[in-house]
Design a protein around this motif. Structure first.
Motif, PDB file in Angstrom:
ATOM      1  N   THR A 204     -67.619  31.701  55.067  1.00 45.74           N
ATOM      2  CA  THR A 204     -66.207  31.388  54.845  1.00 45.74           C
ATOM      3  C   THR A 204     -66.057  30.851  53.428  1.00 45.74           C
ATOM      4  OG1 THR A 204     -65.726  30.918  57.165  1.00 45.74           O
ATOM      5  CG2 THR A 204     -64.292  29.878  55.539  1.00 45.74           C
ATOM      6  N   LYS A 205     -65.017  31.323  52.739  1.00 48.32           N
ATOM      7  CA  LYS A 205     -64.714  30.801  51.406  1.00 48.32           C
ATOM      8  C   LYS A 205     -63.259  30.374  51.365  1.00 48.32           C
ATOM      9  CE  LYS A 205     -65.102  29.744  47.076  1.00 48.32           C
ATOM     10  NZ  LYS A 205     -65.922  28.583  46.645  1.00 48.32           N
ATOM     11  N   VAL A 206     -63.057  29.080  51.089  1.00 46.27           N
ATOM     12  CA  VAL A 206     -61.708  28.509  51.026  1.00 46.27           C
ATOM     13  C   VAL A 206     -61.471  28.012  49.602  1.00 46.27           C
ATOM     14  CG1 VAL A 206     -60.127  26.773  51.929  1.00 46.27           C
ATOM     15  CG2 VAL A 206     -61.831  27.824  53.444  1.00 46.27           C
ATOM     16  N   TYR A 207     -60.370  28.472  49.013  1.00 45.52           N
ATOM     17  CA  TYR A 207     -59.941  27.969  47.708  1.00 45.52           C
ATOM     18  C   TYR A 207     -58.864  26.917  47.923  1.00 45.52           C
ATOM     19  CZ  TYR A 207     -62.293  32.065  45.682  1.00 45.52           C
ATOM     20  OH  TYR A 207     -63.225  33.004  45.312  1.00 45.52           O
ATOM     21  N   GLN A 208     -58.837  25.949  47.030  1.00 48.07           N
ATOM     22  CA  GLN A 208     -57.822  24.894  47.133  1.00 48.07           C
ATOM     23  C   GLN A 208     -56.438  25.442  46.761  1.00 48.07           C
ATOM     24  OE1 GLN A 208     -58.377  22.002  48.485  1.00 48.07           O
ATOM     25  NE2 GLN A 208     -60.536  22.538  48.739  1.00 48.07           N
ATOM     26  N   PRO A 209     -55.346  24.972  47.409  1.00 48.70           N
ATOM     27  CA  PRO A 209     -55.380  23.886  48.391  1.00 48.70           C
ATOM     28  C   PRO A 209     -55.881  24.335  49.769  1.00 48.70           C
ATOM     29  CG  PRO A 209     -53.138  24.631  48.057  1.00 48.70           C
ATOM     30  CD  PRO A 209     -53.975  25.395  47.077  1.00 48.70           C
ATOM     31  N   HIS A 210     -55.363  25.422  50.309  1.00 47.90           N
ATOM     32  CA  HIS A 210     -55.804  25.847  51.652  1.00 47.90           C
ATOM     33  C   HIS A 210     -55.732  27.360  51.766  1.00 47.90           C
ATOM     34  CE1 HIS A 210     -55.745  21.665  52.892  1.00 47.90           C
ATOM     35  NE2 HIS A 210     -54.485  21.567  52.497  1.00 47.90           N
ATOM     36  N   ILE A 211     -56.399  28.064  50.835  1.00 48.77           N
ATOM     37  CA  ILE A 211     -56.359  29.525  50.830  1.00 48.77           C
ATOM     38  C   ILE A 211     -57.709  30.045  51.302  1.00 48.77           C
ATOM     39  CG2 ILE A 211     -56.039  31.577  49.406  1.00 48.77           C
ATOM     40  CD1 ILE A 211     -54.419  29.733  47.485  1.00 48.77           C
ATOM     41  N   THR A 212     -57.722  30.679  52.459  1.00 54.56           N
ATOM     42  CA  THR A 212     -58.962  31.221  53.007  1.00 54.56           C
ATOM     43  C   THR A 212     -59.127  32.657  52.523  1.00 54.56           C
ATOM     44  OG1 THR A 212     -58.809  29.810  54.962  1.00 54.56           O
ATOM     45  CG2 THR A 212     -60.265  31.726  55.106  1.00 54.56           C
ATOM     46  N   ALA A 213     -60.080  32.866  51.612  1.00 52.45           N
ATOM     47  CA  ALA A 213     -60.312  34.201  51.050  1.00 52.45           C
ATOM     48  C   ALA A 213     -61.228  35.032  51.939  1.00 52.45           C
ATOM     49  CB  ALA A 213     -60.902  34.081  49.654  1.00 52.45           C
ATOM     50  N   LEU A 214     -62.230  34.398  52.537  1.00 52.92           N
ATOM     51  CA  LEU A 214     -63.110  35.051  53.510  1.00 52.92           C
ATOM     52  C   LEU A 214     -63.255  34.128  54.711  1.00 52.92           C
ATOM     53  CD1 LEU A 214     -66.038  36.554  51.371  1.00 52.92           C
ATOM     54  CD2 LEU A 214     -64.100  37.776  52.367  1.00 52.92           C
ATOM     55  N   ASP A 215     -63.251  34.737  55.893  1.00 47.63           N
ATOM     56  CA  ASP A 215     -63.220  33.952  57.125  1.00 47.63           C
ATOM     57  C   ASP A 215     -64.300  34.419  58.084  1.00 47.63           C
ATOM     58  OD1 ASP A 215     -62.562  32.406  59.282  1.00 47.63           O
ATOM     59  OD2 ASP A 215     -60.587  33.299  59.629  1.00 47.63           O
ATOM     60  N   ASP A 216     -65.423  33.679  58.119  1.00 52.40           N
ATOM     61  CA  ASP A 216     -66.489  33.891  59.105  1.00 52.40           C
ATOM     62  C   ASP A 216     -67.059  35.309  59.042  1.00 52.40           C
ATOM     63  OD1 ASP A 216     -68.157  32.878  61.116  1.00 52.40           O
ATOM     64  OD2 ASP A 216     -66.910  33.760  62.694  1.00 52.40           O
ATOM     65  N   ILE A 217     -67.511  35.702  57.846  1.00 49.49           N
ATOM     66  CA  ILE A 217     -68.053  37.049  57.629  1.00 49.49           C
ATOM     67  C   ILE A 217     -69.555  37.051  57.884  1.00 49.49           C
ATOM     68  CG2 ILE A 217     -68.441  38.880  55.929  1.00 49.49           C
ATOM     69  CD1 ILE A 217     -65.526  38.616  56.597  1.00 49.49           C
ATOM     70  N   SER A 218     -70.002  37.936  58.758  1.00 52.39           N
ATOM     71  CA  SER A 218     -71.428  38.162  58.982  1.00 52.39           C
ATOM     72  C   SER A 218     -71.708  39.656  58.819  1.00 52.39           C
ATOM     73  CB  SER A 218     -71.857  37.711  60.378  1.00 52.39           C
ATOM     74  OG  SER A 218     -71.783  36.307  60.499  1.00 52.39           O
ATOM     75  N   VAL A 219     -72.603  39.989  57.889  1.00 49.25           N
ATOM     76  CA  VAL A 219     -72.913  41.396  57.622  1.00 49.25           C
ATOM     77  C   VAL A 219     -74.296  41.474  56.982  1.00 49.25           C
ATOM     78  CG1 VAL A 219     -71.875  41.435  55.304  1.00 49.25           C
ATOM     79  CG2 VAL A 219     -71.926  43.531  56.669  1.00 49.25           C
ATOM     80  N   LYS A 220     -75.001  42.561  57.237  1.00 49.01           N
ATOM     81  CA  LYS A 220     -76.314  42.791  56.637  1.00 49.01           C
ATOM     82  C   LYS A 220     -76.300  44.135  55.929  1.00 49.01           C
ATOM     83  CE  LYS A 220     -78.871  40.166  60.141  1.00 49.01           C
ATOM     84  NZ  LYS A 220     -79.962  40.195  61.146  1.00 49.01           N
ATOM     85  N   ILE A 221     -76.889  44.162  54.744  1.00 47.72           N
ATOM     86  CA  ILE A 221     -76.986  45.388  53.954  1.00 47.72           C
ATOM     87  C   ILE A 221     -78.450  45.606  53.609  1.00 47.72           C
ATOM     88  CG2 ILE A 221     -76.335  46.535  51.798  1.00 47.72           C
ATOM     89  CD1 ILE A 221     -73.749  44.838  51.874  1.00 47.72           C
ATOM     90  N   ASP A 222     -78.971  46.773  53.952  1.00 48.37           N
ATOM     91  CA  ASP A 222     -80.388  47.067  53.751  1.00 48.37           C
ATOM     92  C   ASP A 222     -80.652  47.633  52.361  1.00 48.37           C
ATOM     93  OD1 ASP A 222     -81.046  46.231  56.306  1.00 48.37           O
ATOM     94  OD2 ASP A 222     -80.831  48.234  57.177  1.00 48.37           O
ATOM     95  N   LYS A 223     -81.890  47.534  51.947  1.00 55.34           N
ATOM     96  CA  LYS A 223     -82.316  48.112  50.671  1.00 55.34           C
ATOM     97  C   LYS A 223     -82.014  49.612  50.665  1.00 55.34           C
ATOM     98  CE  LYS A 223     -86.405  48.631  47.706  1.00 55.34           C
ATOM     99  NZ  LYS A 223     -86.194  50.058  47.448  1.00 55.34           N
TER     100      LYS A 223
END
Length: 230
Positions: free
Chosen positions: A10-29
Motif C-alpha cells: 500500500t502506498k499513501v501520499y499525504q494528506p490521504h491519497i491512496t495510490a496503491l491499495d494492498d497489491i500482491s503480485v509476483k513477476i518471474d525472471k
C-alpha cells in the motif's frame, strides 16, 4: 523464487491519497508484463516503487529476494544498476551526442573508462543506432531518440527493464518498431515491465497483463488484453 515480489503493498501520499491499495503480485525472471489502467490507477507509483524512488507505506517489495524498502541510502544505486528505465519523453541531454548520452549511464556507476566505449557501441548496435552515435538528439527522429533512450537503459545489462509509456509520443509505425525492439531485449533474458495506454499494442502482443484501477489490482492475465474502453 520470483524476481519481483509485491506483498500487500500500500502506498499513501499525504494528506490521504491512496495510490496503491494492498497489491500482491509476483513477476518471474524473463517475463514481459504490461501494466495497464486508467489515468490515476497507480501505474506510475508502481514503477516508482520498483526502482526505489518511493517506499511503500505498508507491505514489502522484494527484488531478487531482497527487501528494497530496507535498503540503506548508499545501497540504492546498486539496486538501480540492475534496473533500466525508459520514459515517454526520452530524457536525453540535448547538448550531448547519442554516444555521450548512453555512456553517461556507465560513468555514473563508475565503470572503467576503457570498458565504456565497447559497451556503448554494443548497446547502440542492439538498438540499430550505430550510425547515429555522433549525432545530437535534435538531429534524430522521435523513434531514434527513443532507441537511444533504450540503449542508455540497457547498456549496463540490467536484469529488469521498466518502460513508462515508451510509445506515448510516437506514431503507430514507429511504436511497432520500438515494441519489436523491447520484445527482442526480452527474448535475450531481460524482464520487461511496460506501463501503457496503448490498447492496440497490448491486444496484439498477448503478453501478461496486470491491470490496476483506483490503486487496486483488478486483473492479472497470462495472455491478456487491454480490457478498457479503447
Amino acid at each position: 523464487m520470483s524476481l519481483i515480489q509485491f506483498y500487500n503493498v500500500t502506498k499513501v501520499y499525504q494528506p490521504h491519497i491512496t495510490a496503491l491499495d494492498d497489491i500482491s503480485v509476483k513477476i518471474d525472471k524473463g517475463e514481459f508484463v504490461f501494466l495497464v489502467g486508467p489515468s490515476g490507477a497507480g501505474k506510475t507509483t508502481f514503477i516508482r516503487l520498483l526502482f526505489r524512488e518511493e517506499v511503500p507505506t505498508r507491505g514489502q517489495i522484494l527484488i531478487g529476494g531482497r527487501s528494497i524498502a530496507r535498503l540503506k541510502r548508499r545501497e540504492v544505486p546498486f539496486l538501480r544498476r540492475n534496473i533500466g528505465i525508459v520514459f515517454q519523453d526520452f530524457r536525453l541531454l540535448p547538448e550531448w551526442t547519442v554516444f555521450e548520452n548512453v555512456a553517461f549511464a556507465l560513468r555514473v556507476i563508475e565503470v572503467s573508462p576503457r570498458e565504456i566505449k565497447p559497451r556503448v557501441e554494443k548497446a547502440l548496435e542492439r538498438v540499430g543506432l550505430s550510425n547515429r552515435a555522433r549525432m545530437f538528439p535534435h538531429q534524430l527522429s522521435g523513434g531514434e531518440q527513443q532507441r537511444a533512450a533504450i540503449a542508455r537503459a540497457i547498456v549496463n545489462n540490467p536484469r529488469i527493464l521498466v518502460a513508462d509509456e515508451p510509445t506515448g509520443n510516437l506514431d503507430p509505425a514507429t511504436s511497432r518498431e520500438i515494441m519489436k525492439l523491447l520484445e527482442e531485449i526480452n527474448y535475450q533474458g531481460t524482464t520487461v515491465i511496460m506501463a501503457t495506454h496503448a490498447w492496440d499494442i497490448v491486444n496484439s502482443m498477448r503478453k501478461r497483463v496486470i491491470a490496476l484501477q483506483q490503486g487496486r489490482l483488478v486483473r492479472d492475465d497470462r495472455e491478456g488484453a487491454y480490457g478498457y474502453e479503447a
